[in-house]
Design a protein around this motif. Structure first.
Motif, PDB file in Angstrom:
ATOM      1  N   GLY A   1     -15.317   8.994  23.629  1.00  0.00           N
ATOM      2  CA  GLY A   1     -15.546   7.667  23.058  1.00  0.00           C
ATOM      3  C   GLY A   1     -15.559   7.676  21.535  1.00  0.00           C
ATOM      4  N   LYS A   2     -14.690   8.471  20.934  1.00  0.00           N
ATOM      5  CA  LYS A   2     -14.637   8.562  19.460  1.00  0.00           C
ATOM      6  C   LYS A   2     -13.410   7.816  18.938  1.00  0.00           C
ATOM      7  CE  LYS A   2     -17.981  11.490  18.802  1.00  0.00           C
ATOM      8  NZ  LYS A   2     -18.509  12.670  18.507  1.00  0.00           N
ATOM      9  N   ALA A   3     -13.464   7.456  17.653  1.00  0.00           N
ATOM     10  CA  ALA A   3     -12.298   6.796  17.054  1.00  0.00           C
ATOM     11  C   ALA A   3     -11.250   7.843  16.698  1.00  0.00           C
ATOM     12  CB  ALA A   3     -12.733   6.064  15.796  1.00  0.00           C
ATOM     13  N   LEU A   4     -10.008   7.372  16.563  1.00  0.00           N
ATOM     14  CA  LEU A   4      -8.921   8.257  16.127  1.00  0.00           C
ATOM     15  C   LEU A   4      -7.885   7.384  15.437  1.00  0.00           C
ATOM     16  CD1 LEU A   4      -7.138  11.153  17.614  1.00  0.00           C
ATOM     17  CD2 LEU A   4      -5.793   9.107  17.572  1.00  0.00           C
ATOM     18  N   SER A   5      -7.399   7.850  14.305  1.00  0.00           N
ATOM     19  CA  SER A   5      -6.384   7.044  13.616  1.00  0.00           C
ATOM     20  C   SER A   5      -5.094   7.827  13.470  1.00  0.00           C
ATOM     21  CB  SER A   5      -6.874   6.633  12.228  1.00  0.00           C
ATOM     22  OG  SER A   5      -7.960   5.767  12.370  1.00  0.00           O
ATOM     23  N   ILE A   6      -4.003   7.069  13.352  1.00  0.00           N
ATOM     24  CA  ILE A   6      -2.703   7.687  13.117  1.00  0.00           C
ATOM     25  C   ILE A   6      -2.041   6.950  11.951  1.00  0.00           C
ATOM     26  CG2 ILE A   6      -1.660   6.319  15.011  1.00  0.00           C
ATOM     27  CD1 ILE A   6       0.408   8.629  15.277  1.00  0.00           C
ATOM     28  N   ALA A   7      -1.418   7.700  11.059  1.00  0.00           N
ATOM     29  CA  ALA A   7      -0.735   7.078   9.921  1.00  0.00           C
ATOM     30  C   ALA A   7       0.722   7.514   9.918  1.00  0.00           C
ATOM     31  CB  ALA A   7      -1.404   7.507   8.615  1.00  0.00           C
ATOM     32  N   VAL A   8       1.616   6.550   9.745  1.00  0.00           N
ATOM     33  CA  VAL A   8       3.043   6.849   9.595  1.00  0.00           C
ATOM     34  C   VAL A   8       3.381   6.588   8.125  1.00  0.00           C
ATOM     35  CG1 VAL A   8       5.390   6.161  10.250  1.00  0.00           C
ATOM     36  CG2 VAL A   8       3.607   6.295  11.993  1.00  0.00           C
ATOM     37  N   ILE A   9       3.942   7.596   7.469  1.00  0.00           N
ATOM     38  CA  ILE A   9       4.204   7.515   6.019  1.00  0.00           C
ATOM     39  C   ILE A   9       5.699   7.694   5.780  1.00  0.00           C
ATOM     40  CG2 ILE A   9       3.716   8.631   3.795  1.00  0.00           C
ATOM     41  CD1 ILE A   9       1.189   9.847   5.258  1.00  0.00           C
ATOM     42  N   ASP A  10       6.269   6.878   4.907  1.00  0.00           N
ATOM     43  CA  ASP A  10       7.706   7.010   4.615  1.00  0.00           C
ATOM     44  C   ASP A  10       7.914   6.913   3.098  1.00  0.00           C
ATOM     45  OD1 ASP A  10      10.594   6.492   6.220  1.00  0.00           O
ATOM     46  OD2 ASP A  10      10.528   5.754   4.144  1.00  0.00           O
ATOM     47  N   ALA A  11       8.709   7.857   2.569  1.00  0.00           N
ATOM     48  CA  ALA A  11       8.982   7.824   1.127  1.00  0.00           C
ATOM     49  C   ALA A  11       9.884   6.630   0.808  1.00  0.00           C
ATOM     50  CB  ALA A  11       9.650   9.122   0.705  1.00  0.00           C
ATOM     51  N   ASP A  12       9.584   5.968  -0.321  1.00  0.00           N
ATOM     52  CA  ASP A  12      10.319   4.739  -0.668  1.00  0.00           C
ATOM     53  C   ASP A  12      11.647   5.051  -1.374  1.00  0.00           C
ATOM     54  OD1 ASP A  12       8.250   3.195   0.348  1.00  0.00           O
ATOM     55  OD2 ASP A  12       7.164   3.233  -1.575  1.00  0.00           O
ATOM     56  N   ARG A  13      12.644   4.281  -1.006  1.00  0.00           N
ATOM     57  CA  ARG A  13      13.971   4.332  -1.650  1.00  0.00           C
ATOM     58  C   ARG A  13      14.422   5.767  -1.925  1.00  0.00           C
ATOM     59  NH1 ARG A  13      14.522  -0.911  -1.919  1.00  0.00           N
ATOM     60  NH2 ARG A  13      13.045  -2.256  -2.990  1.00  0.00           N
ATOM     61  N   PHE A  14      14.315   6.569  -0.890  1.00  0.00           N
ATOM     62  CA  PHE A  14      14.616   7.985  -1.070  1.00  0.00           C
ATOM     63  C   PHE A  14      16.107   8.249  -1.204  1.00  0.00           C
ATOM     64  CE2 PHE A  14      13.908  12.528  -0.406  1.00  0.00           C
ATOM     65  CZ  PHE A  14      12.783  12.674  -1.199  1.00  0.00           C
TER      66      PHE A  14
ATOM     67  N   VAL B   1       7.918   9.053  -7.426  1.00  0.00           N
ATOM     68  CA  VAL B   1       8.189   8.679  -6.023  1.00  0.00           C
ATOM     69  C   VAL B   1       6.994   7.922  -5.507  1.00  0.00           C
ATOM     70  CG1 VAL B   1       9.591  10.146  -4.576  1.00  0.00           C
ATOM     71  CG2 VAL B   1       7.674  11.030  -5.424  1.00  0.00           C
ATOM     72  N   THR B   2       7.263   7.022  -4.599  1.00  0.00           N
ATOM     73  CA  THR B   2       6.145   6.303  -3.972  1.00  0.00           C
ATOM     74  C   THR B   2       6.304   6.367  -2.463  1.00  0.00           C
ATOM     75  OG1 THR B   2       7.366   4.222  -4.072  1.00  0.00           O
ATOM     76  CG2 THR B   2       5.868   4.690  -5.916  1.00  0.00           C
ATOM     77  N   ILE B   3       5.220   6.041  -1.795  1.00  0.00           N
ATOM     78  CA  ILE B   3       5.263   6.042  -0.316  1.00  0.00           C
ATOM     79  C   ILE B   3       4.722   4.713   0.219  1.00  0.00           C
ATOM     80  CG2 ILE B   3       5.062   8.538   0.078  1.00  0.00           C
ATOM     81  CD1 ILE B   3       2.015   8.086   0.461  1.00  0.00           C
ATOM     82  N   SER B   4       5.165   4.395   1.430  1.00  0.00           N
ATOM     83  CA  SER B   4       4.597   3.254   2.161  1.00  0.00           C
ATOM     84  C   SER B   4       4.028   3.812   3.458  1.00  0.00           C
ATOM     85  CB  SER B   4       5.685   2.240   2.506  1.00  0.00           C
ATOM     86  OG  SER B   4       6.230   1.728   1.305  1.00  0.00           O
ATOM     87  N   ALA B   5       2.891   3.262   3.885  1.00  0.00           N
ATOM     88  CA  ALA B   5       2.273   3.799   5.104  1.00  0.00           C
ATOM     89  C   ALA B   5       1.730   2.692   5.990  1.00  0.00           C
ATOM     90  CB  ALA B   5       1.152   4.762   4.723  1.00  0.00           C
ATOM     91  N   GLY B   6       1.731   2.981   7.288  1.00  0.00           N
ATOM     92  CA  GLY B   6       1.119   2.076   8.271  1.00  0.00           C
ATOM     93  C   GLY B   6       0.058   2.865   9.019  1.00  0.00           C
ATOM     94  N   VAL B   7      -1.098   2.221   9.277  1.00  0.00           N
ATOM     95  CA  VAL B   7      -2.191   2.918   9.956  1.00  0.00           C
ATOM     96  C   VAL B   7      -2.592   2.133  11.206  1.00  0.00           C
ATOM     97  CG1 VAL B   7      -4.503   3.907   9.658  1.00  0.00           C
ATOM     98  CG2 VAL B   7      -3.041   3.578   7.666  1.00  0.00           C
ATOM     99  N   ALA B   8      -2.865   2.848  12.301  1.00  0.00           N
ATOM    100  CA  ALA B   8      -3.395   2.200  13.506  1.00  0.00           C
ATOM    101  C   ALA B   8      -4.491   3.092  14.077  1.00  0.00           C
ATOM    102  CB  ALA B   8      -2.280   2.001  14.534  1.00  0.00           C
ATOM    103  N   SER B   9      -5.460   2.472  14.776  1.00  0.00           N
ATOM    104  CA  SER B   9      -6.602   3.246  15.268  1.00  0.00           C
ATOM    105  C   SER B   9      -6.906   2.995  16.731  1.00  0.00           C
ATOM    106  CB  SER B   9      -7.858   2.867  14.488  1.00  0.00           C
ATOM    107  OG  SER B   9      -7.804   3.427  13.225  1.00  0.00           O
TER     108      SER B   9
END
Ligand code: GH3
Ligand code: MG
Ligand code: MG
Length: 383
Positions: free
Chosen positions: A243-256, A336-344
């Motif tokens: 019954g614990k939380a868990l998160s996942i992040a997807v990260i992508d480098a911008d305009r690579f 360089v920059t990154i964009s990320a999405g997070v879900a839990s």
């Protein structure tokens, strides 16, 4: 010097990798089944003996009581394990039981005043090798060490006790059906036993090393996609169970693509290595960071809720944006920059596919909103 001794001790006494720990649960269950099978077959031996052979009552008593104990223990472990009971300490108990059972068997002969059978046993002693071989299936170096030390120590105690309490080579014991007592034979036995433990330790070390080689991305040193997927499954099932939380992040480098076009692929590689290094330094040891594809990364954060994961990713985003990459050929400073999405879990979704898709969708939302940002809520939910 002190540090390197501490480091090598730490590597000897290290916890298994979580993916190997999962394999170890399957190994422990297999051993539990084998133990039940072996104990059942051994239970039949006294019956066969009593029908077809003249047998030694004392030996039969030792054999039978040990077999009954093994059978009951094996069945209990098997039933508990098949009901998902597998705490991390279980393998220490079962492997210790396997080794000590052999020692108890030998010690019972001492108790029954049959020291020659104890020190020159033809069948029981070999049980140590079965117990030591079984430690390899637990994929844990610490279990190989404890079982090896336990077997060595217990057997040494038994033969030392026998040699000091009986005059084992006294002619009154002739014709010595179990042979005379010889320290050189006993030392050879101890050396072979220690070698078996070293071999099982080496096997586990090799498995860990091979897993490491097979699971790392050579460019960034982060984990590879297959490993991240395996870890995600393991961590999610743990989060669900406790019954614990868990998160996942997807990260992508911008305009690579345009970074490669402007500065060259070599500069692109340096940028990916830099991002990889920043990701590795930004998360805990218990988090899993991997390179998922070309310029995409995934981080699994156990016991981290959506807000905490969002904050961590925000800090990483800032760090990446503030770290300039030096182009190896022309020496230019590149941002360089990154964009990320997070879900839990359990906040956003329950299963692995949904959580991953959501984090991926949010990463694309971050791109749409202008890049160099982290999105942790869906557009529909936040509107
Ligand atoms: P966006 O901001 O939308 O993510 O744009 P992008 O250019 O990053 O996305 P796109 O998927 O069009 O391009 C990804 C680029 O990443 C294309 C590919 O050449 C580059 N890439 C992938 N793997 C590597 C690598 O290992 N080294 C280098 N130098 N470039 C890579
Ligand atoms: Mg990209
Ligand atoms: Mg991409």
């Amino acid at each position: 010097m002190k540090l390197s001794v501490r480091k090598s001790f730490a590597s000897l006494w290290s916890r298994p990798d979580p993916v190997l720990a999962q394999a170890a649960v399957a190994g422990e269950l297999l051993i539990a089944k084998i133990r039940v099978g072996l104990a059942t077959v051994l239970l039949l031996i006294p019956v066969i003996d009593s029908v077809f052979f003249v047998y030694d009552a004392k030996e039969a008593l030792v054999g039978f009581s040990l077999t009954i104990a093994t059978f009951l223990f094996s069945l209990t472990v098997y039933l508990l394990m098949s009901r998902e009971f597998n705490p991390p300490w279980l393998s220490f108990i079962t492997s210790g039981f396997d080794v000590s059972l052999v020692s108890v068997g030998l010690a019972l002969f001492l108790f029954l005043n049959e020291p020659h059978t104890a020190v020159n046993s033809k069948v029981v002693f070999e049980g140590y090798f079965l117990a030591i071989a079984g430690t390899g299936l637990r994929y844990d170096k610490r279990i190989c060490i404890t079982s090896g030390v336990l077997a060595f120590g217990e057997y040494l105690a038994i033969i030392s006790y026998a040699a000091s309490h009986w005059e084992l080579n006294n002619p009154s014991y002739a014709p010595f059906p179990y042979g005379v007592f010889s320290w050189s034979n006993q030392i050879a036995r101890l050396i072979i036993m220690a070698t078996a433990a070293v071999l099982s330790f080496a096997l586990v070390s090799r498995s860990q090393r091979l897993l490491q080689l097979a699971t790392r991305d050579p460019l960034t040193g982060l984990f590879s996609r297959g490993y991240v997927d395996d870890r995600f499954a393991v961590e999610l099932s743990r989060a669900q169970r406790y019954g614990k939380a868990l998160s996942i992040a997807v990260i992508d480098a911008d305009r690579f693509k345009s970074l490669n076009d402007q500065h060259g692929h070599l500069a692109g590689d340096v940028a990916l290595k830099t991002i990889g290094g920043l990701i590795r330094d930004s998360f805990r040891q218990s988090d899993t960071a991997g390179r998922y594809g070309g310029e995409e990364f995934v981080v699994i954060l156990p016991e981290t809720d959506l807000d905490a994961a969002h904050q961590k990713l925000e800090r990483l985003r800032e760090l990446v944006a503030n770290t300039l990459v030096t182009s190896p050929s022309r020496g230019e400073q590149i941002q360089v920059t990154i964009s990320a999405g997070v879900a839990s879990f359990p906040h956003d979704a329950q299963d692995a596919t949904d959580l991953f898709s959501l984090a991926d969708e949010r990463m694309f939302e971050a791109k749409e909103q202008g890049r160099n940002r982290v999105v942790a809520t869906s557009a529909v939910l936040s509107s």
